[in-house]
Scaffold this motif. Structure first.
Motif, PDB file in Angstrom:
ATOM      1  N   ASP A  68      -3.744  -1.045  -5.596  1.00 14.37           N
ATOM      2  CA  ASP A  68      -2.980  -0.022  -6.324  1.00 14.37           C
ATOM      3  C   ASP A  68      -1.921  -0.728  -7.182  1.00 14.37           C
ATOM      4  O   ASP A  68      -0.911  -1.218  -6.666  1.00 14.37           O
ATOM      5  CB  ASP A  68      -2.303   0.912  -5.307  1.00 14.37           C
ATOM      6  N   PRO A  69      -2.161  -0.786  -8.509  1.00 17.44           N
ATOM      7  CA  PRO A  69      -1.258  -1.570  -9.367  1.00 17.44           C
ATOM      8  C   PRO A  69      -0.072  -0.753  -9.893  1.00 17.44           C
ATOM      9  O   PRO A  69       0.677  -1.260 -10.723  1.00 17.44           O
ATOM     10  CB  PRO A  69      -2.181  -1.971 -10.522  1.00 17.44           C
ATOM     11  N   VAL A 109      -1.997  -3.916  -1.868  1.00 18.95           N
ATOM     12  CA  VAL A 109      -3.395  -4.225  -1.527  1.00 18.95           C
ATOM     13  C   VAL A 109      -3.602  -3.841  -0.068  1.00 18.95           C
ATOM     14  O   VAL A 109      -2.895  -4.323   0.818  1.00 18.95           O
ATOM     15  CB  VAL A 109      -3.704  -5.727  -1.719  1.00 18.95           C
ATOM     16  N   LYS A 110      -4.544  -2.943   0.163  1.00 21.60           N
ATOM     17  CA  LYS A 110      -4.850  -2.516   1.540  1.00 21.60           C
ATOM     18  C   LYS A 110      -6.258  -2.964   1.890  1.00 21.60           C
ATOM     19  O   LYS A 110      -7.166  -2.808   1.070  1.00 21.60           O
ATOM     20  CB  LYS A 110      -4.829  -0.979   1.570  1.00 21.60           C
ATOM     21  N   MET A 111      -6.406  -3.482   3.090  1.00 25.24           N
ATOM     22  CA  MET A 111      -7.743  -3.873   3.526  1.00 25.24           C
ATOM     23  C   MET A 111      -8.370  -2.668   4.224  1.00 25.24           C
ATOM     24  O   MET A 111      -7.882  -2.238   5.274  1.00 25.24           O
ATOM     25  CB  MET A 111      -7.608  -5.036   4.494  1.00 25.24           C
ATOM     26  N   ILE A 112      -9.407  -2.093   3.642  1.00 23.16           N
ATOM     27  CA  ILE A 112     -10.012  -0.884   4.223  1.00 23.16           C
ATOM     28  C   ILE A 112     -10.989  -1.274   5.336  1.00 23.16           C
ATOM     29  O   ILE A 112     -11.069  -0.623   6.359  1.00 23.16           O
ATOM     30  CB  ILE A 112     -10.709  -0.067   3.116  1.00 23.16           C
ATOM     31  N   ASN A 113     -11.743  -2.321   5.119  1.00 25.96           N
ATOM     32  CA  ASN A 113     -12.505  -2.945   6.206  1.00 25.96           C
ATOM     33  C   ASN A 113     -12.636  -4.419   5.865  1.00 25.96           C
ATOM     34  O   ASN A 113     -12.027  -4.864   4.885  1.00 25.96           O
ATOM     35  CB  ASN A 113     -13.873  -2.268   6.436  1.00 25.96           C
ATOM     36  N   GLU A 170      -4.768   3.334 -12.229  1.00 31.01           N
ATOM     37  CA  GLU A 170      -4.982   3.999 -10.929  1.00 31.01           C
ATOM     38  C   GLU A 170      -5.500   2.993  -9.903  1.00 31.01           C
ATOM     39  O   GLU A 170      -5.952   1.910 -10.287  1.00 31.01           O
ATOM     40  CB  GLU A 170      -6.042   5.102 -11.096  1.00 31.01           C
ATOM     41  N   PRO A 171      -5.501   3.357  -8.628  1.00 35.67           N
ATOM     42  CA  PRO A 171      -6.044   2.425  -7.616  1.00 35.67           C
ATOM     43  C   PRO A 171      -7.540   2.180  -7.804  1.00 35.67           C
ATOM     44  O   PRO A 171      -8.257   3.040  -8.307  1.00 35.67           O
ATOM     45  CB  PRO A 171      -5.800   3.163  -6.290  1.00 35.67           C
ATOM     46  N   CYS A 172      -7.981   1.001  -7.407  1.00 33.55           N
ATOM     47  CA  CYS A 172      -9.413   0.638  -7.444  1.00 33.55           C
ATOM     48  C   CYS A 172      -9.851   0.252  -6.034  1.00 33.55           C
ATOM     49  O   CYS A 172      -9.078  -0.361  -5.285  1.00 33.55           O
ATOM     50  CB  CYS A 172      -9.639  -0.592  -8.322  1.00 33.55           C
ATOM     51  N   ILE A 173     -11.086   0.590  -5.712  1.00 32.21           N
ATOM     52  CA  ILE A 173     -11.668   0.154  -4.431  1.00 32.21           C
ATOM     53  C   ILE A 173     -12.689  -0.934  -4.753  1.00 32.21           C
ATOM     54  O   ILE A 173     -13.602  -0.716  -5.555  1.00 32.21           O
ATOM     55  CB  ILE A 173     -12.410   1.317  -3.719  1.00 32.21           C
ATOM     56  N   ILE A 174     -12.526  -2.072  -4.122  1.00 30.06           N
ATOM     57  CA  ILE A 174     -13.440  -3.179  -4.402  1.00 30.06           C
ATOM     58  C   ILE A 174     -14.138  -3.591  -3.109  1.00 30.06           C
ATOM     59  O   ILE A 174     -13.483  -3.954  -2.127  1.00 30.06           O
ATOM     60  CB  ILE A 174     -12.686  -4.363  -5.036  1.00 30.06           C
ATOM     61  N   GLU A 175     -15.452  -3.516  -3.142  1.00 27.99           N
ATOM     62  CA  GLU A 175     -16.265  -3.797  -1.943  1.00 27.99           C
ATOM     63  C   GLU A 175     -16.932  -5.167  -2.065  1.00 27.99           C
ATOM     64  O   GLU A 175     -17.046  -5.710  -3.155  1.00 27.99           O
ATOM     65  CB  GLU A 175     -17.379  -2.739  -1.811  1.00 27.99           C
ATOM     66  N   ASN A 176     -17.431  -5.640  -0.924  1.00 22.08           N
ATOM     67  CA  ASN A 176     -18.146  -6.934  -0.849  1.00 22.08           C
ATOM     68  C   ASN A 176     -17.255  -8.099  -1.306  1.00 22.08           C
ATOM     69  O   ASN A 176     -17.703  -9.019  -1.995  1.00 22.08           O
ATOM     70  CB  ASN A 176     -19.452  -6.882  -1.678  1.00 22.08           C
ATOM     71  N   VAL A 177     -15.983  -8.019  -0.918  1.00 21.43           N
ATOM     72  CA  VAL A 177     -15.034  -9.101  -1.219  1.00 21.43           C
ATOM     73  C   VAL A 177     -15.164 -10.135  -0.094  1.00 21.43           C
ATOM     74  O   VAL A 177     -15.103  -9.776   1.083  1.00 21.43           O
ATOM     75  CB  VAL A 177     -13.583  -8.562  -1.258  1.00 21.43           C
ATOM     76  N   PRO A 178     -15.360 -11.412  -0.427  1.00 16.31           N
ATOM     77  CA  PRO A 178     -15.517 -12.400   0.654  1.00 16.31           C
ATOM     78  C   PRO A 178     -14.206 -12.651   1.387  1.00 16.31           C
ATOM     79  O   PRO A 178     -13.130 -12.606   0.776  1.00 16.31           O
ATOM     80  CB  PRO A 178     -15.966 -13.665  -0.092  1.00 16.31           C
ATOM     81  N   ASN A 179     -14.328 -12.902   2.676  1.00  9.14           N
ATOM     82  CA  ASN A 179     -13.147 -13.158   3.497  1.00  9.14           C
ATOM     83  C   ASN A 179     -12.896 -14.670   3.526  1.00  9.14           C
ATOM     84  O   ASN A 179     -13.330 -15.365   4.436  1.00  9.14           O
ATOM     85  CB  ASN A 179     -13.476 -12.630   4.903  1.00  9.14           C
ATOM     86  N   ILE A 193      -0.565 -13.226  -4.272  1.00  8.02           N
ATOM     87  CA  ILE A 193      -0.040 -13.172  -5.645  1.00  8.02           C
ATOM     88  C   ILE A 193       0.147 -11.710  -6.062  1.00  8.02           C
ATOM     89  O   ILE A 193       1.186 -11.331  -6.608  1.00  8.02           O
ATOM     90  CB  ILE A 193      -0.992 -13.913  -6.620  1.00  8.02           C
ATOM     91  N   LEU A 194      -0.852 -10.883  -5.783  1.00  8.37           N
ATOM     92  CA  LEU A 194      -0.758  -9.460  -6.149  1.00  8.37           C
ATOM     93  C   LEU A 194       0.440  -8.816  -5.445  1.00  8.37           C
ATOM     94  O   LEU A 194       1.250  -8.106  -6.069  1.00  8.37           O
ATOM     95  CB  LEU A 194      -2.055  -8.733  -5.773  1.00  8.37           C
ATOM     96  N   ASN A 195       0.564  -9.074  -4.139  1.00  8.85           N
ATOM     97  CA  ASN A 195       1.686  -8.492  -3.367  1.00  8.85           C
ATOM     98  C   ASN A 195       3.025  -8.907  -3.962  1.00  8.85           C
ATOM     99  O   ASN A 195       3.938  -8.100  -4.080  1.00  8.85           O
ATOM    100  CB  ASN A 195       1.647  -8.939  -1.905  1.00  8.85           C
ATOM    101  N   HIS A 196       3.103 -10.180  -4.340  1.00 14.57           N
ATOM    102  CA  HIS A 196       4.362 -10.707  -4.869  1.00 14.57           C
ATOM    103  C   HIS A 196       4.762 -10.000  -6.162  1.00 14.57           C
ATOM    104  O   HIS A 196       5.946  -9.896  -6.485  1.00 14.57           O
ATOM    105  CB  HIS A 196       4.188 -12.211  -5.107  1.00 14.57           C
ATOM    106  N   MET A 197       3.763  -9.510  -6.898  1.00 14.18           N
ATOM    107  CA  MET A 197       4.044  -8.788  -8.162  1.00 14.18           C
ATOM    108  C   MET A 197       4.413  -7.336  -7.929  1.00 14.18           C
ATOM    109  O   MET A 197       4.706  -6.612  -8.866  1.00 14.18           O
ATOM    110  CB  MET A 197       2.766  -8.758  -9.013  1.00 14.18           C
ATOM    111  N   GLY A 198       4.249  -6.889  -6.684  1.00  5.36           N
ATOM    112  CA  GLY A 198       4.520  -5.484  -6.383  1.00  5.36           C
ATOM    113  C   GLY A 198       3.257  -4.652  -6.286  1.00  5.36           C
ATOM    114  O   GLY A 198       3.318  -3.441  -6.068  1.00  5.36           O
TER     115      GLY A 198
END
Ligand code: UD1
Length: 428
Positions: A75-76, A64-68, A37-46, A56-61
């Motif tokens: 969403d895998p 990945v959405k940036m919520i903020n 299922e989708p995961c929400i990951i917070e405090n990811v450094p920019n 890499i994730l996008n290339h696999m299909g």
């Protein structure tokens, strides 16, 4: 080409907030594909290493959405291409975490041998040994690591060296293997604990992370989660050294002081004032600091990722210091650049002897890797005159918004973009 121009000599004063941990996020993003299922990951450094992971994730299909600015939704469910080509892998070391994550998820993985900072020889034999122990077939084919493992079975893996990367990779592969996997001589870095906490929040069964024996009991499936990445202890440590080097007074917020004990105790030993609070640390530089001896070690020892920064601080301390790098073969490349600024350092193999000088002087220098770049910024902040640091893309791989964070503390630093056509060709 982008460079930082620093007019040195300002004391850093005020407060700065540390971003999420690069090395934890670089393990957690690939780990998210193990979920159904989708995961929400917070405090990811920019930072640019995270941009590479998202590519890499996008290339696999994977969606990945940036919520903020620091929260991602991964969403895998549409993952269909378990391959990381050279063009995507070459930019960072952590691309190899897709080996373990893909093997665990799709039973197959093809990932180009990784890039990252050039710190000498960086073999991946311990990763491959671990995958094989779980029953995967391992092949290297034209620079790609190819893994096949239809039915992974838990196993005992006793690492020959303490390795962060292999500990993480085998955790990722074992989390859905059948039965019990035991990792012995495992690395204990904070981001290993963070990854285990993230996986457990998705329904994994991992105990012992943070000790040298990690036990992973395989589960059939993992569910979505919402998780916040730990603060970056190396970014925090870098600001601590910056405060000490400039005789400043800085409150560093969003830190876990326990993760910084090795840095804190060295700074205190050489004469800086370090005060620990619940989730912040204050460092006050008190005049000229004193010499010391440093030896990098796996956590909880003094981190190799802080070695260039502390060595830079010791160049302006009183007396002769010795710094031993015991993790990587070639982590003193920045020393030549520091010498251009007046530092007196002699390197003999894995040992640097640093004769403290009263002041560094600004010069044109080049970042040779991520932490080397951070070290040159420290040198530039402490030096008299102007320092120009080239190849700052290395720094931006791992430090979020460092220019503005430093400006907020009173540093005189500016990023300048020079059109490539103005860069003169190198004379060989
Ligand atoms: C990780 C960190 C890096 C940090 C390093 C040590 C990430 C993305 N990077 O790198 O910032 O500097 O830990 O704290 O988290 N080794 C082998 N065989 C292997 C693997 C490693 O011999 O299969 C050796 C390495 O050459 C090195 C030592 O083990 O001498 C430690 O390497 P390792 O802990 O694996 O570092 P990385 O995971 O590459």
């Amino acid at each position: 080409m982008e460079k930082y121009v620093i007019h040195g000599g300002n004391r850093l004063l005020g407060e700065v907030t540390v971003s999420g941990a690069k090395n934890a996020a670089l393990a957690i993003l690939p780990a998210a594909i193990l979920s159904d299922e989708p995961c929400i990951i917070e405090n990811v450094p920019n930072i640019s290493d995270i941009d590479y992971s998202i590519k890499i994730l996008n290339h696999m299909g994977v969606e990945v959405k940036m919520i903020n600015h620091s929260t991602l939704r991964i969403d895998p469910r549409k993952l269909r291409h378990p391959v990381v080509e050279y063009d995507l892998a070459k930019n960072m070391r952590a691309s190899y975490y897709f080996l373990g994550a893909l093997l665990g998820k799709t039973k197959t993985a093809k990932v180009s041998l990784p890039g990252g900072c050039d710190l000498g020889s960086r073999p991946i034999d311990q990763h491959l040994k671990g995958f094989e122990a779980l029953g995967a077939k391992v092949e290297i084919d034209r620079g790609m690591v190819c893994l096949e493992g239809d039915h992974l079975l838990g196993a005992k893996v006793d690492f020959d060296v303490v390795t962060v990367g292999a500990t993480i990779n085998i955790m990722l592969a074992a989390v859905k293997a059948e039965g019990l996997t035991i990792l012995e001589n495992a690395a204990k870095e904070p981001h290993i604990v963070d990854l285990a906490n993230f996986l457990n929040s998705m329904g994994a069964n991992i105990i012992g992370a943070g000790t040298d024996v990690i036990k992973i009991r395989g589960v059939e499936s993992l569910h979505g989660t919402q998780y916040s990445v730990i603060p970056d202890q190396i970014e925090a440590g870098t600001f601590m050294v910056m405060a000490a080097a400039t005789g400043g007074d800085v409150l560093i917020k969003n830190v876990i002081p326990k993760h910084l004990e090795a840095v804190t105790s060295k700074l205190q030993k050489i004469g800086a004032v370090v005060e620990e609070y619940d989730d912040s640390i204050r460092v006050v530089g008190t005049g000229r600091l004193e010499k010391t001896t440093i030896k990098t070690m796996p956590h909880p020892g003094f981190p190799t990722d802080m070695q260039p920064q502390i060595t830079t601080l010791l160049t302006i301390a009183n007396g002769t210091s010795m710094v031993t790098e015991s993790i990587f073969d070639n982590r003193f490349k920045y020393v030549d650049e520091l010498r251009r600024m007046g530092a007196d350092i002699t390197v003999n193999g894995k040992v640097a002897v640093v004769e403290g000088v009263s002041r560094l002087t600004g010069a044109s220098v080049k970042a040779t890797d991520l932490r080397a770049g951070a070290a040159l910024i420290i040198a530039g902040l402490a030096a008299s005159g102007t320092t120009e640091i080239e190849d700052v893309f290395h720094v931006e791989r791992g430090y979020e918004n460092i220019e503005n964070k430093l400006k907020g503390l009173g540093a005189d630093i500016k990023k300048i973009v020079t059109p490539d056509s103005m860069v003169l060709p190198k004379v060989l």
